[in-house]
Enzyme design. Structure first.
Site, PDB file in Angstrom:
ATOM      1  N   HIS A 153      46.810  43.255  55.202  1.00 24.63           N
ATOM      2  CA  HIS A 153      45.533  43.279  55.265  1.00 24.63           C
ATOM      3  C   HIS A 153      44.852  42.774  54.132  1.00 24.63           C
ATOM      4  O   HIS A 153      45.230  43.167  53.114  1.00 24.63           O
ATOM      5  CB  HIS A 153      44.935  44.579  55.760  1.00 24.63           C
ATOM      6  CG  HIS A 153      43.564  44.613  56.414  1.00 24.63           C
ATOM      7  ND1 HIS A 153      43.260  44.168  57.670  1.00 24.63           N
ATOM      8  CD2 HIS A 153      42.259  44.746  55.894  1.00 24.63           C
ATOM      9  CE1 HIS A 153      41.951  44.210  58.013  1.00 24.63           C
ATOM     10  NE2 HIS A 153      41.380  44.583  56.655  1.00 24.63           N
ATOM     11  N   SER A 202      37.929  52.280  55.556  1.00 27.60           N
ATOM     12  CA  SER A 202      37.666  51.205  56.666  1.00 27.60           C
ATOM     13  C   SER A 202      39.021  50.506  56.989  1.00 27.60           C
ATOM     14  O   SER A 202      39.507  50.388  58.261  1.00 27.60           O
ATOM     15  CB  SER A 202      36.706  50.203  56.236  1.00 27.60           C
ATOM     16  OG  SER A 202      36.684  49.037  57.120  1.00 27.60           O
ATOM     17  N   LYS A 233      42.179  51.853  60.070  1.00 32.58           N
ATOM     18  CA  LYS A 233      42.632  50.727  61.075  1.00 32.58           C
ATOM     19  C   LYS A 233      44.060  50.632  61.003  1.00 32.58           C
ATOM     20  O   LYS A 233      44.809  50.470  62.076  1.00 32.58           O
ATOM     21  CB  LYS A 233      41.991  49.461  60.855  1.00 32.58           C
ATOM     22  CG  LYS A 233      40.576  49.376  61.465  1.00 32.58           C
ATOM     23  CD  LYS A 233      40.177  47.766  61.259  1.00 32.58           C
ATOM     24  CE  LYS A 233      39.582  47.428  59.952  1.00 32.58           C
ATOM     25  NZ  LYS A 233      38.273  47.362  59.508  1.00 32.58           N
ATOM     26  N   ARG A 239      27.333  48.208  58.048  1.00 32.92           N
ATOM     27  CA  ARG A 239      27.463  47.941  56.667  1.00 32.92           C
ATOM     28  C   ARG A 239      27.264  46.483  56.241  1.00 32.92           C
ATOM     29  O   ARG A 239      26.339  46.253  55.332  1.00 32.92           O
ATOM     30  CB  ARG A 239      28.775  48.209  55.979  1.00 32.92           C
ATOM     31  CG  ARG A 239      29.094  49.774  55.944  1.00 32.92           C
ATOM     32  CD  ARG A 239      30.474  50.223  55.684  1.00 32.92           C
ATOM     33  NE  ARG A 239      31.276  49.505  54.524  1.00 32.92           N
ATOM     34  CZ  ARG A 239      32.296  49.031  54.596  1.00 32.92           C
ATOM     35  NH1 ARG A 239      33.399  49.106  55.441  1.00 32.92           N
ATOM     36  NH2 ARG A 239      32.754  48.400  53.517  1.00 32.92           N
ATOM     37  N   ASP A 284      34.904  52.937  62.866  1.00 33.01           N
ATOM     38  CA  ASP A 284      34.688  51.716  61.716  1.00 33.01           C
ATOM     39  C   ASP A 284      34.035  50.781  62.382  1.00 33.01           C
ATOM     40  O   ASP A 284      33.350  49.848  61.541  1.00 33.01           O
ATOM     41  CB  ASP A 284      36.122  51.499  61.463  1.00 33.01           C
ATOM     42  CG  ASP A 284      36.261  50.326  60.571  1.00 33.01           C
ATOM     43  OD1 ASP A 284      35.510  50.395  59.492  1.00 33.01           O
ATOM     44  OD2 ASP A 284      36.637  49.387  60.799  1.00 33.01           O
TER      45      ASP A 284
HETATM   46  N1  URA Z   1      37.752  44.576  55.594  1.00 35.90           N
HETATM   47  C1  URA Z   1      37.737  45.886  56.265  1.00 35.90           C
HETATM   48  O1  URA Z   1      38.287  46.190  57.164  1.00 35.90           O
HETATM   49  N2  URA Z   1      36.991  46.726  55.905  1.00 35.90           N
HETATM   50  C2  URA Z   1      35.933  46.586  54.643  1.00 35.90           C
HETATM   51  O2  URA Z   1      35.240  47.467  54.436  1.00 35.90           O
HETATM   52  C3  URA Z   1      36.203  45.407  53.982  1.00 35.90           C
HETATM   53  C4  URA Z   1      37.175  44.483  54.239  1.00 35.90           C
END
Ligand code: URA
Length: 442
Positions: free
Chosen positions: A82, A183, A187, A168, A161
């Site tokens: 990620h 966040s 996930k 956000r 989220d």
């Molecule tokens: N990627 C995400 O999943 N969340 C964030 O807050 C920033 C980048």
């Protein structure tokens, strides 16, 4: 729970109890607390931060707001990558099929564009028919059948989220270490992984441009992983210029396919291989980065990785003909090249300005309801350090209208600076962070 009192406490710099934060997040996720109160709380958190206890409580509440994938029946290791978000960052689209083609399950749950950055889900959806909104059973089945699923966050997985991310984005509260860490990690923990590789972007186009903040973010995410017995390795990679050449959804899909065909830009391939080598080592498929790079290069050269992308596209309802015919991807009707204003050396290709240029062309959102035009964007042809001559094309602009071409050119004029001295781009991959500590990559 009296929400205004909690907002005031955070505003005044006092910590919230983990149980209070949990209750608040779960209530927000269920629609029992309005956006405007959470927006105020997010802004208070932006200025006051969260301590480790608060951040853990937030991540756990987000995780428990929905269901998790159950991949325990899979015999394969389960590893994902990620990124913290960048411009031109299409690594996931290359890496997921590449690593899945090497016997590792890759449950890749990605996001849409956030702020000036692009999102993997928007890019994938530029493939005609491609469906990212898989249900949990669909994702589980696809993973056991072909070893990879590329999905968007649904209402089922980490719904808190999903709501917080959108809020956000709309309220100027993205760039906060504990909010980014919770966040991303909520996930990733919900994906039921056995290992996670993080690409933490560094430089002016990153959400957190300062090195200390990036290292702190890596540490926070590694800690959150440890609490859930999830081994995490992070690499810091350069985002002081866009990655690769293409910036814009369909254009990035074409460039990703190029890389899987053994072509494509060298910087994009290098970041992909560096992250992939960490994934394959976490999955215990290889014991050294050198061995991992060799098998990845073979998987690209033999067409195995591209065939895996084809399987993914077919499984998710997409038109696999895009793999051999890029004209099947959405095409912008207007194109123009952007010329260098003078002779000299490219000093900067500022990713934020490029990212906002893609949004101005219609390729990103200014609010969550906006519809993205997948066809538009830029194909850059200059990097910091390149010597250029006046009039030389530095990019091709892909736009919906002739007026948009002007807006696109204006953004590039802000993004690209040409001077006489040497440029000083950041190293492509500069640090490796794991539970053992920080290594500077020579
Ligand atoms: N990627 C995400 O999943 N969340 C964030 O807050 C920033 C980048």
């Amino acid at each position: 729970m009296i929400v205004p009192r909690l907002i005031e406490r955070k505003r005044d710099g006092h910590p919230l109890e983990p149980a209070e934060l949990r209750e608040l997040v779960l209530a927000y996720s269920d629609g029992r607390v309005p956006d405007y109160q959470i927006a105020a709380l997010l802004m208070a958190i932006y200025f006051r931060g969260l301590d480790r206890g608060e951040m853990n409580a937030l991540a756990n509440a987000m995780l428990d707001s929905g269901k998790r994938l159950d991949l325990s029946r899979l015999a394969l290791p389960r590893v994902d990558k990620h990124s913290t978000g960048g411009v031109g960052d299409k690594v996931s689209i290359i890496l997921a099929p590449l690593i899945a083609s090497l016997g590792v399950a890759v449950p890749m749950m990605s996001g849409r564009g956030l702020g000036h950055t692009g999102g993997t889900v928007d890019k994938l959806e530029s493939i005609p028919g491609f469906r990212t909104a898989l249900t949990i059973p669909e994702a589980e089945q696809q993973l056991s059948k072909i070893g990879c699923a590329m999905l968007s966050q649904t209402k089922e997985i980490v719904p808190a989220d999903r709501k917080l991310y959108a809020l956000r984005d709309a309220t100027g509260t993205v760039e906060v270490i504990p909010l980014i860490a919770s966040s991303i990690m909520s996930k990733k923990i919900a994906e039921s992984l056995t290992g996670l590789v993080l690409d933490i972007k560094r430089g002016s186009g990153a959400f957190l441009p300062k090195l200390d903040d990036e290292l702190a973010l890596a540490g926070a995410m590694i800690d959150l992983g440890m609490q859930h017995e999830l081994p995490v390795v992070a690499l810091l990679t350069a985002m002081d210029r866009p990655l690769g050449w293409a910036c814009g959804n369909a254009l990035e899909i074409a460039e990703s396919i190029d890389v899987l065909m053994g072509a494509g830009p060298a910087d994009l391939l290098e970041v992909t291989l560096a992250l992939g080598a960490e994934m394959l080592q976490l999955a215990a498929v290889c014991s050294t980065a050198k061995a991992a790079r060799e098998i990845m290069s073979e998987a690209i050269a033999s067409g195995k990785a591209l065939r895996k992308l084809e399987e993914i596209i077919v499984a998710q309802g997409g038109d696999k003909r895009v793999l051999s015919d890029f004209t099947r991807l959405p095409q912008a009707p207007h194109r123009a090249s952007f010329p260098a204003a003078r002779d000299g050396i490219v000093q900067q290709v500022e990713p934020r300005a490029v990212g906002y240029g893609v949004i101005a062309l219609g390729g990103g959102r200014t609010n969550m309801e906006d519809k993205v035009d997948p066809s538009v964007g830029y194909v850059l042809t200059a990097k910091p350090g390149d010597r250029v001559t006046k009039g030389q094309p530095l990019a091709t602009i892909h736009a919906r209208t002739a007026a948009d071409l002007q807006a696109g050119a204006k953004a590039l004029a802000e993004a690209i600076t040409i001077g006489d001295g040497d440029a000083e781009p950041l190293p492509l991959v500069s640090h490796r962070i794991s539970a053992k500590g920080v290594e500077v990559i020579p």
